[in-house]
Motif scaffolding. Sequence first.
Motif, mmCIF file in Angstrom:
data_model
loop_
_atom_site.group_PDB
_atom_site.id
_atom_site.type_symbol
_atom_site.label_atom_id
_atom_site.label_comp_id
_atom_site.label_asym_id
_atom_site.label_seq_id
_atom_site.Cartn_x
_atom_site.Cartn_y
_atom_site.Cartn_z
ATOM 1 N N GLU A 1 50.317 69.337 53.862
ATOM 2 C CA GLU A 1 50.524 70.781 53.783
ATOM 3 C C GLU A 1 49.328 71.509 53.173
ATOM 4 O O GLU A 1 49.162 72.703 53.374
ATOM 5 N N ARG A 2 48.521 70.798 52.426
ATOM 6 C CA ARG A 2 47.338 71.396 51.784
ATOM 7 C C ARG A 2 46.053 71.083 52.538
ATOM 8 O O ARG A 2 44.972 71.393 52.065
ATOM 9 N N THR A 3 46.183 70.470 53.679
ATOM 10 C CA THR A 3 45.025 70.093 54.483
ATOM 11 C C THR A 3 44.866 71.052 55.655
ATOM 12 O O THR A 3 45.819 71.327 56.372
ATOM 13 N N ILE A 4 43.660 71.551 55.832
ATOM 14 C CA ILE A 4 43.326 72.420 56.961
ATOM 15 C C ILE A 4 42.181 71.775 57.724
ATOM 16 O O ILE A 4 41.201 71.318 57.114
ATOM 17 N N LEU A 5 42.319 71.722 59.033
ATOM 18 C CA LEU A 5 41.273 71.153 59.876
ATOM 19 C C LEU A 5 40.478 72.272 60.521
ATOM 20 O O LEU A 5 41.035 73.125 61.208
ATOM 21 N N ALA A 6 39.180 72.276 60.301
ATOM 22 C CA ALA A 6 38.279 73.207 60.987
ATOM 23 C C ALA A 6 37.809 72.539 62.266
ATOM 24 O O ALA A 6 37.316 71.410 62.243
ATOM 25 N N ILE A 7 38.022 73.227 63.390
ATOM 26 C CA ILE A 7 37.650 72.693 64.696
ATOM 27 C C ILE A 7 36.503 73.516 65.285
ATOM 28 O O ILE A 7 36.331 74.678 64.943
ATOM 29 N N PRO A 8 35.718 72.910 66.169
ATOM 30 C CA PRO A 8 34.560 73.622 66.715
ATOM 31 C C PRO A 8 34.914 74.502 67.905
ATOM 32 O O PRO A 8 35.705 74.123 68.763
ATOM 33 N N PHE A 9 34.302 75.668 67.943
ATOM 34 C CA PHE A 9 34.334 76.526 69.121
ATOM 35 C C PHE A 9 32.985 76.426 69.837
ATOM 36 O O PHE A 9 32.593 77.313 70.552
ATOM 37 N N TYR A 10 32.263 75.366 69.587
ATOM 38 C CA TYR A 10 30.965 75.166 70.220
ATOM 39 C C TYR A 10 30.864 73.733 70.699
ATOM 40 O O TYR A 10 31.677 72.876 70.362
ATOM 41 N N ILE B 1 49.847 69.029 59.299
ATOM 42 C CA ILE B 1 48.878 69.577 58.352
ATOM 43 C C ILE B 1 49.055 71.084 58.219
ATOM 44 O O ILE B 1 49.683 71.738 59.055
ATOM 45 N N GLY B 2 48.480 71.633 57.166
ATOM 46 C CA GLY B 2 48.743 73.008 56.753
ATOM 47 C C GLY B 2 48.168 74.097 57.622
ATOM 48 O O GLY B 2 48.648 75.224 57.594
ATOM 49 N N GLY B 3 47.133 73.820 58.407
ATOM 50 C CA GLY B 3 46.581 74.893 59.210
ATOM 51 C C GLY B 3 45.301 74.504 59.912
ATOM 52 O O GLY B 3 44.874 73.357 59.885
ATOM 53 N N VAL B 4 44.715 75.527 60.520
ATOM 54 C CA VAL B 4 43.520 75.332 61.321
ATOM 55 C C VAL B 4 42.501 76.414 60.975
ATOM 56 O O VAL B 4 42.867 77.545 60.640
ATOM 57 N N ALA B 5 41.252 76.051 61.023
ATOM 58 C CA ALA B 5 40.134 76.988 60.878
ATOM 59 C C ALA B 5 39.194 76.707 62.051
ATOM 60 O O ALA B 5 39.334 75.686 62.723
ATOM 61 N N VAL B 6 38.270 77.600 62.304
ATOM 62 C CA VAL B 6 37.331 77.382 63.411
ATOM 63 C C VAL B 6 35.908 77.655 62.962
ATOM 64 O O VAL B 6 35.662 78.427 62.049
ATOM 65 N N TRP B 7 34.988 76.999 63.653
ATOM 66 C CA TRP B 7 33.575 77.305 63.515
ATOM 67 C C TRP B 7 33.066 77.521 64.931
ATOM 68 O O TRP B 7 33.160 76.641 65.760
#
Length: 158
Positions: free
Chosen positions: A51-60, A134-140
């Motif tokens: 729940e405290r883990t966020i995965l940042a995924i690529p938009f490239y 997992i807690g969420g997602v972020a993007v780069w």
Amino acid sequence: HYDRKEQGLVVDYVIIMGYDEHYVGSDAGSVASLPWVEQGVQDTIAEVTPERTILAIPFYTRLWKTTGGAVTSEAIGMDEAQNVLSTNGVEVVWDGSVGQNYATFEQDNSTYQIWLEDAESIAVKLNMMATKNIGGVAVWRLGYGTQAAWELINAYLQ
């Protein structure tokens, strides 16, 4: 390098970078193959609650160019990657082992390779994330995504 277990006790979220598996100076390959990303998530949730883990995924993605044995690459967004494929009349093939579409083509005595980050690869990653709770997602990086990718993320967050 980081004490994820300790960090997971004191921060709201631990954001992990699920990209740059292959990078400038490395061999040609995926920016974020599913097995590599999943291993990073698994390693993190072994020490930090999901729940405290966020995965940042690529938009490239990276467009790899091999000329006479020299390998170079450039980072390009999802739309630009599609433009490269369209301009060169290249069709992609789904590679289930990495969870991405892949393409290769020859031009000007060079071999080009691309492991695409697109709506299909994003969907596979989001599905894996959902199974791990997992807690969420972020993007780069903002500006590199497509409407389809954002729609998938919005659906995932619902």
